[in-house]
Design a protein around this motif. Structure first.
Motif, PDB file in Angstrom:
ATOM      1  N   MET A 198      32.705  30.323  36.721  1.00 11.28           N
ATOM      2  CA  MET A 198      33.244  31.314  37.655  1.00 11.28           C
ATOM      3  C   MET A 198      33.424  32.674  36.982  1.00 11.28           C
ATOM      4  SD  MET A 198      35.942  29.263  40.074  1.00 11.28           S
ATOM      5  CE  MET A 198      36.813  28.391  38.773  1.00 11.28           C
ATOM      6  N   ALA A 199      33.848  32.682  35.730  1.00 16.31           N
ATOM      7  CA  ALA A 199      33.994  33.947  35.001  1.00 16.31           C
ATOM      8  C   ALA A 199      32.643  34.649  34.892  1.00 16.31           C
ATOM      9  CB  ALA A 199      34.582  33.697  33.615  1.00 16.31           C
ATOM     10  N   LEU A 200      31.605  33.885  34.590  1.00 16.27           N
ATOM     11  CA  LEU A 200      30.254  34.458  34.512  1.00 16.27           C
ATOM     12  C   LEU A 200      29.820  35.015  35.860  1.00 16.27           C
ATOM     13  CD1 LEU A 200      28.514  31.771  32.280  1.00 16.27           C
ATOM     14  CD2 LEU A 200      28.948  34.156  31.664  1.00 16.27           C
ATOM     15  N   VAL A 201      30.062  34.256  36.927  1.00 15.12           N
ATOM     16  CA  VAL A 201      29.688  34.714  38.270  1.00 15.12           C
ATOM     17  C   VAL A 201      30.421  36.016  38.604  1.00 15.12           C
ATOM     18  CG1 VAL A 201      29.859  34.184  40.741  1.00 15.12           C
ATOM     19  CG2 VAL A 201      29.016  32.447  39.155  1.00 15.12           C
ATOM     20  N   ALA A 202      31.716  36.091  38.320  1.00 16.30           N
ATOM     21  CA  ALA A 202      32.488  37.307  38.593  1.00 16.30           C
ATOM     22  C   ALA A 202      31.889  38.507  37.861  1.00 16.30           C
ATOM     23  CB  ALA A 202      33.950  37.118  38.197  1.00 16.30           C
ATOM     24  N   LEU A 203      31.534  38.316  36.606  1.00 12.41           N
ATOM     25  CA  LEU A 203      30.973  39.424  35.824  1.00 12.41           C
ATOM     26  C   LEU A 203      29.580  39.818  36.289  1.00 12.41           C
ATOM     27  CD1 LEU A 203      32.320  38.317  32.347  1.00 12.41           C
ATOM     28  CD2 LEU A 203      32.927  40.426  33.570  1.00 12.41           C
ATOM     29  N   VAL A 204      28.765  38.847  36.652  1.00 12.15           N
ATOM     30  CA  VAL A 204      27.421  39.157  37.166  1.00 12.15           C
ATOM     31  C   VAL A 204      27.526  39.912  38.488  1.00 12.15           C
ATOM     32  CG1 VAL A 204      25.323  38.132  38.143  1.00 12.15           C
ATOM     33  CG2 VAL A 204      26.199  37.318  35.950  1.00 12.15           C
ATOM     34  N   LEU A 205      28.357  39.418  39.403  1.00 19.64           N
ATOM     35  CA  LEU A 205      28.532  40.099  40.686  1.00 19.64           C
ATOM     36  C   LEU A 205      29.102  41.495  40.488  1.00 19.64           C
ATOM     37  CD1 LEU A 205      29.860  37.178  42.905  1.00 19.64           C
ATOM     38  CD2 LEU A 205      27.551  38.143  42.867  1.00 19.64           C
ATOM     39  N   ASP A 206      30.042  41.627  39.557  1.00 18.08           N
ATOM     40  CA  ASP A 206      30.624  42.927  39.262  1.00 18.08           C
ATOM     41  C   ASP A 206      29.566  43.908  38.773  1.00 18.08           C
ATOM     42  OD1 ASP A 206      33.208  44.418  39.104  1.00 18.08           O
ATOM     43  OD2 ASP A 206      32.570  44.651  37.023  1.00 18.08           O
ATOM     44  N   SER A 207      28.632  43.422  37.965  1.00 16.68           N
ATOM     45  CA  SER A 207      27.576  44.314  37.467  1.00 16.68           C
ATOM     46  C   SER A 207      26.661  44.769  38.606  1.00 16.68           C
ATOM     47  CB  SER A 207      26.775  43.652  36.344  1.00 16.68           C
ATOM     48  OG  SER A 207      25.979  42.605  36.838  1.00 16.68           O
ATOM     49  N   PHE A 208      26.397  43.889  39.571  1.00 21.06           N
ATOM     50  CA  PHE A 208      25.580  44.288  40.720  1.00 21.06           C
ATOM     51  C   PHE A 208      26.292  45.345  41.559  1.00 21.06           C
ATOM     52  CE2 PHE A 208      23.059  40.411  40.037  1.00 21.06           C
ATOM     53  CZ  PHE A 208      21.787  40.915  40.253  1.00 21.06           C
TER      54      PHE A 208
END
Length: 174
Positions: free
Chosen positions: A155-165
Protein backbone atom coordinates in the motif's frame (compact mmCIF):
# COMPACT_ATOMS: atom_id res chain seq x y z
CA UNK A 1 -25.27 -4.75 34.79
CA UNK A 2 -22.31 -2.53 35.68
CA UNK A 3 -20.34 -0.50 33.14
CA UNK A 4 -17.32 -2.84 33.27
CA UNK A 5 -19.50 -5.80 32.23
CA UNK A 6 -21.08 -3.71 29.45
CA UNK A 7 -17.61 -2.82 28.12
CA UNK A 8 -16.53 -6.46 28.13
CA UNK A 9 -19.71 -7.53 26.36
CA UNK A 10 -19.25 -4.77 23.78
CA UNK A 11 -15.66 -5.90 23.09
CA UNK A 12 -16.81 -9.51 22.74
CA UNK A 13 -19.60 -8.45 20.37
CA UNK A 14 -17.17 -6.39 18.26
CA UNK A 15 -14.77 -9.32 18.08
CA UNK A 16 -17.55 -11.70 17.03
CA UNK A 17 -18.78 -9.18 14.47
CA UNK A 18 -15.26 -9.05 12.99
CA UNK A 19 -14.92 -5.33 13.50
CA UNK A 20 -11.64 -3.66 14.30
CA UNK A 21 -11.57 -2.25 17.79
CA UNK A 22 -9.07 0.38 16.73
CA UNK A 23 -10.82 1.35 13.48
CA UNK A 24 -10.76 4.99 12.43
CA UNK A 25 -13.14 6.42 9.86
CA UNK A 26 -11.34 7.63 6.75
CA UNK A 27 -13.13 11.01 6.93
CA UNK A 28 -11.85 11.52 10.48
CA UNK A 29 -8.31 10.65 9.42
CA UNK A 30 -8.43 13.04 6.45
CA UNK A 31 -9.87 15.82 8.59
CA UNK A 32 -7.25 15.21 11.27
CA UNK A 33 -4.44 15.52 8.73
CA UNK A 34 -5.72 18.39 6.58
CA UNK A 35 -7.74 20.30 9.19
CA UNK A 36 -10.88 20.09 7.09
CA UNK A 37 -12.50 17.66 4.69
CA UNK A 38 -11.74 18.90 1.16
CA UNK A 39 -13.52 17.47 -1.85
CA UNK A 40 -12.74 13.83 -2.48
CA UNK A 41 -10.87 13.18 -5.70
CA UNK A 42 -10.37 9.85 -7.44
CA UNK A 43 -7.70 8.48 -9.69
CA UNK A 44 -8.81 5.77 -12.08
CA UNK A 45 -6.63 2.69 -12.28
CA UNK A 46 -6.29 2.27 -16.03
CA UNK A 47 -3.64 2.64 -18.72
CA UNK A 48 -0.16 3.48 -17.51
CA UNK A 49 -1.44 4.02 -13.95
CA UNK A 50 -2.82 0.47 -13.87
CA UNK A 51 0.41 -0.91 -15.33
CA UNK A 52 2.47 0.85 -12.66
CA UNK A 53 0.17 -0.39 -9.87
CA UNK A 54 0.37 -3.97 -11.16
CA UNK A 55 4.16 -3.71 -11.16
CA UNK A 56 4.44 -2.60 -7.51
CA UNK A 57 1.33 -4.35 -6.14
CA UNK A 58 2.10 -7.69 -7.76
CA UNK A 59 -1.45 -8.31 -8.91
CA UNK A 60 -4.78 -6.58 -9.39
CA UNK A 61 -5.54 -3.82 -6.89
CA UNK A 62 -8.92 -4.56 -5.22
CA UNK A 63 -10.65 -1.48 -6.72
CA UNK A 64 -10.92 0.32 -10.04
CA UNK A 65 -10.15 3.73 -8.53
CA UNK A 66 -8.48 5.19 -5.45
CA UNK A 67 -9.73 8.14 -3.40
CA UNK A 68 -7.49 10.94 -2.28
CA UNK A 69 -7.80 14.40 -0.75
CA UNK A 70 -5.42 17.29 -1.32
CA UNK A 71 -4.65 20.56 0.44
CA UNK A 72 -1.55 22.77 0.52
CA UNK A 73 0.74 20.24 -1.18
CA UNK A 74 -0.33 17.31 1.01
CA UNK A 75 -2.32 14.37 -0.25
CA UNK A 76 -4.13 11.78 1.82
CA UNK A 77 -4.60 8.36 0.23
CA UNK A 78 -6.95 5.69 1.60
CA UNK A 79 -5.88 2.24 0.39
CA UNK A 80 -6.76 -1.41 0.96
CA UNK A 81 -4.76 -4.59 0.72
CA UNK A 82 -5.46 -8.20 1.53
CA UNK A 83 -3.97 -9.30 4.84
CA UNK A 84 -3.96 -12.80 6.26
CA UNK A 85 -7.39 -12.49 7.91
CA UNK A 86 -9.12 -10.00 5.62
CA UNK A 87 -8.52 -6.56 4.22
CA UNK A 88 -6.30 -3.97 5.85
CA UNK A 89 -7.26 -0.33 5.23
CA UNK A 90 -4.68 2.38 5.79
CA UNK A 91 -4.26 6.10 5.32
CA UNK A 92 -1.07 7.45 3.76
CA UNK A 93 -0.09 11.11 3.75
CA UNK A 94 2.29 12.24 1.01
CA UNK A 95 4.07 15.50 0.46
CA UNK A 96 6.62 16.14 -2.29
CA UNK A 97 6.39 12.44 -3.25
CA UNK A 98 7.44 11.25 0.22
CA UNK A 99 5.44 9.58 2.96
CA UNK A 100 4.94 11.90 5.93
CA UNK A 101 2.40 9.85 7.89
CA UNK A 102 0.91 6.35 7.86
CA UNK A 103 -2.00 5.03 9.92
CA UNK A 104 -3.88 1.73 9.86
CA UNK A 105 -7.56 2.66 9.78
CA UNK A 106 -9.11 -0.81 9.86
CA UNK A 107 -7.66 -4.27 10.19
CA UNK A 108 -8.92 -7.77 10.89
CA UNK A 109 -5.40 -9.07 11.45
CA UNK A 110 -4.88 -11.17 14.55
CA UNK A 111 -1.13 -11.79 14.74
CA UNK A 112 -0.44 -8.80 12.52
CA UNK A 113 -1.81 -6.22 14.98
CA UNK A 114 1.75 -4.94 15.36
CA UNK A 115 1.32 -3.12 12.02
CA UNK A 116 -1.04 -0.73 13.82
CA UNK A 117 1.61 0.46 16.30
CA UNK A 118 3.28 3.83 15.96
CA UNK A 119 6.67 2.17 16.44
CA UNK A 120 6.19 0.03 13.35
CA UNK A 121 4.50 2.72 11.20
CA UNK A 122 7.20 5.36 11.78
CA UNK A 123 9.55 3.23 9.64
CA UNK A 124 7.63 4.43 6.57
CA UNK A 125 7.93 8.15 7.33
CA UNK A 126 10.30 9.85 4.90
CA UNK A 127 10.13 7.02 2.36
CA UNK A 128 9.96 7.69 -1.33
CA UNK A 129 10.43 5.57 -4.43
CA UNK A 130 13.81 4.56 -5.75
CA UNK A 131 14.53 4.12 -9.47
CA UNK A 132 13.14 0.56 -9.41
CA UNK A 133 9.83 1.68 -7.84
CA UNK A 134 10.66 0.21 -4.43
CA UNK A 135 10.76 2.00 -1.10
CA UNK A 136 14.04 3.87 -0.72
CA UNK A 137 14.10 3.18 3.05
CA UNK A 138 14.27 -0.16 4.77
CA UNK A 139 11.14 -1.36 6.59
CA UNK A 140 11.85 -4.17 9.03
CA UNK A 141 9.46 -7.10 9.02
CA UNK A 142 7.83 -8.62 12.07
CA UNK A 143 8.14 -12.29 12.89
CA UNK A 144 4.73 -13.95 12.58
CA UNK A 145 3.20 -11.00 10.71
CA UNK A 146 4.80 -11.29 7.29
CA UNK A 147 1.54 -11.11 5.33
CA UNK A 148 0.37 -8.03 7.25
CA UNK A 149 3.72 -6.27 6.87
CA UNK A 150 3.83 -7.03 3.14
CA UNK A 151 0.29 -5.69 2.73
CA UNK A 152 1.31 -2.38 4.30
CA UNK A 153 4.48 -2.19 2.18
CA UNK A 154 2.43 -2.73 -0.98
CA UNK A 155 0.00 0.00 0.00
CA UNK A 156 2.87 2.40 0.73
CA UNK A 157 4.27 1.73 -2.74
CA UNK A 158 0.85 2.25 -4.33
CA UNK A 159 0.41 5.57 -2.48
CA UNK A 160 3.79 6.80 -3.69
CA UNK A 161 3.25 5.67 -7.28
CA UNK A 162 -0.19 7.31 -7.42
CA UNK A 163 1.24 10.43 -5.82
CA UNK A 164 3.90 10.64 -8.53
CA UNK A 165 1.23 10.42 -11.24
CA UNK A 166 -0.84 13.18 -9.67
CA UNK A 167 2.28 15.32 -9.11
CA UNK A 168 3.21 14.93 -12.77
CA UNK A 169 -0.30 15.96 -13.78
CA UNK A 170 -0.84 12.92 -15.99
CA UNK A 171 -3.44 11.11 -13.91
CA UNK A 172 -6.76 10.05 -15.39
CA UNK A 173 -8.93 11.50 -12.64
CA UNK A 174 -12.70 11.65 -12.36
Amino acid sequence: MNSKCRQILLLIWLSLAGLSQSGVASDSFVQGVLGELPAEEKILLRGEVLDAIRTVYGNRYPASSVSYWEKAGRRVWILKSRGKHGYVEAGFVTEAERLVRVRVLDSKEVRGKVIETERFLKQFVGSGLDETHQLDQRVDGVSGATVSVNALKKMALVALVLDSFVSDGISPCL
